[in-house]
Design a protein around this motif. Sequence first.
Motif, short mmCIF file in Angstrom:
data_model
loop_
_atom_site.label_atom_id
_atom_site.label_comp_id
_atom_site.label_asym_id
_atom_site.label_seq_id
_atom_site.Cartn_x
_atom_site.Cartn_y
_atom_site.Cartn_z
N GLN A 44 -14.36 -9.71 15.85
CA GLN A 44 -13.74 -10.77 15.05
C GLN A 44 -14.41 -11.09 13.59
O GLN A 44 -13.57 -11.44 12.83
N ALA A 45 -15.72 -11.08 13.70
CA ALA A 45 -16.32 -11.46 12.53
C ALA A 45 -16.28 -10.45 11.18
O ALA A 45 -15.98 -10.69 10.22
N LEU A 46 -16.33 -9.26 12.04
CA LEU A 46 -15.94 -8.11 11.05
C LEU A 46 -14.66 -8.05 10.37
O LEU A 46 -14.45 -7.94 9.39
N GLN A 47 -13.65 -8.48 11.33
CA GLN A 47 -12.31 -8.51 10.91
C GLN A 47 -12.27 -9.59 9.91
O GLN A 47 -11.32 -9.35 8.76
N ASP A 48 -12.83 -10.70 10.12
CA ASP A 48 -12.81 -12.05 8.89
C ASP A 48 -13.16 -11.38 7.77
O ASP A 48 -12.78 -11.78 6.72
N CYS A 49 -14.42 -10.67 7.86
CA CYS A 49 -15.06 -10.30 6.47
C CYS A 49 -14.02 -9.27 5.75
O CYS A 49 -13.79 -9.57 4.50
N ALA A 50 -13.50 -8.46 6.51
CA ALA A 50 -12.62 -7.21 5.79
C ALA A 50 -11.05 -8.27 5.39
O ALA A 50 -10.92 -7.74 4.22
N ARG A 51 -10.65 -9.07 6.16
CA ARG A 51 -9.47 -9.69 5.60
C ARG A 51 -9.69 -10.39 4.30
O ARG A 51 -8.67 -10.52 3.59
N LYS A 52 -10.87 -11.21 4.21
CA LYS A 52 -11.07 -11.89 3.06
C LYS A 52 -11.44 -11.01 1.79
O LYS A 52 -11.61 -11.73 0.69
N SER A 53 -11.71 -9.76 2.06
CA SER A 53 -12.15 -9.01 0.97
C SER A 53 -11.12 -8.52 -0.17
O SER A 53 -9.92 -7.98 0.25
#
Length: 163
Positions: A44-53
């Motif tokens: 979930q944290a990795l996805q959050d990073c990717a989503r905001k990028s």
Amino acid sequence: MKHAFYHDISLEPLCKAHLDDLAVHLRREDKAELWAAYRLPVRQALQDCARKSAAAFALVRRGRTMAAAGVEAQSLLGRRACVWSWTGRDVLFCPKLFWRFSCIVRDYFLSLYPQLYAACDVRYAAAQRYLRRLGACATKEKIYLAGKETRFVLYVFERPKEA
């Protein structure tokens, strides 16, 4: 930006499959820093990073995601952005390849935003050395992200003036 290093190694736009793979193979130190920064499960944290990028890439070797990096802009037309990088265990076996990936991605992100910054867990000495080697300068500022028990050091990258 797709960049092939060799026939079995490539730099690819980050996708869901890369995140799934990296979540399984993420280095212990990166997991600890990810938790301290986000207080979310790894995937979930990795996805959050990717989503905001605004842009994010994966380093893939023989079908396995070795690392991922991205850049999150402060504003749509801003000059500053936060850069992040997470590594899998395989980077330990290919340090020169990982270094090459890091330099290519850093240069690309600096072409998009003249100033990049990164937050690094004060306990993660190897990551701090990595940031300094990439040309980042530590600021005196220490911040807290998701919790109050882990401090982070801010690092800043500047685009060379002649660029």
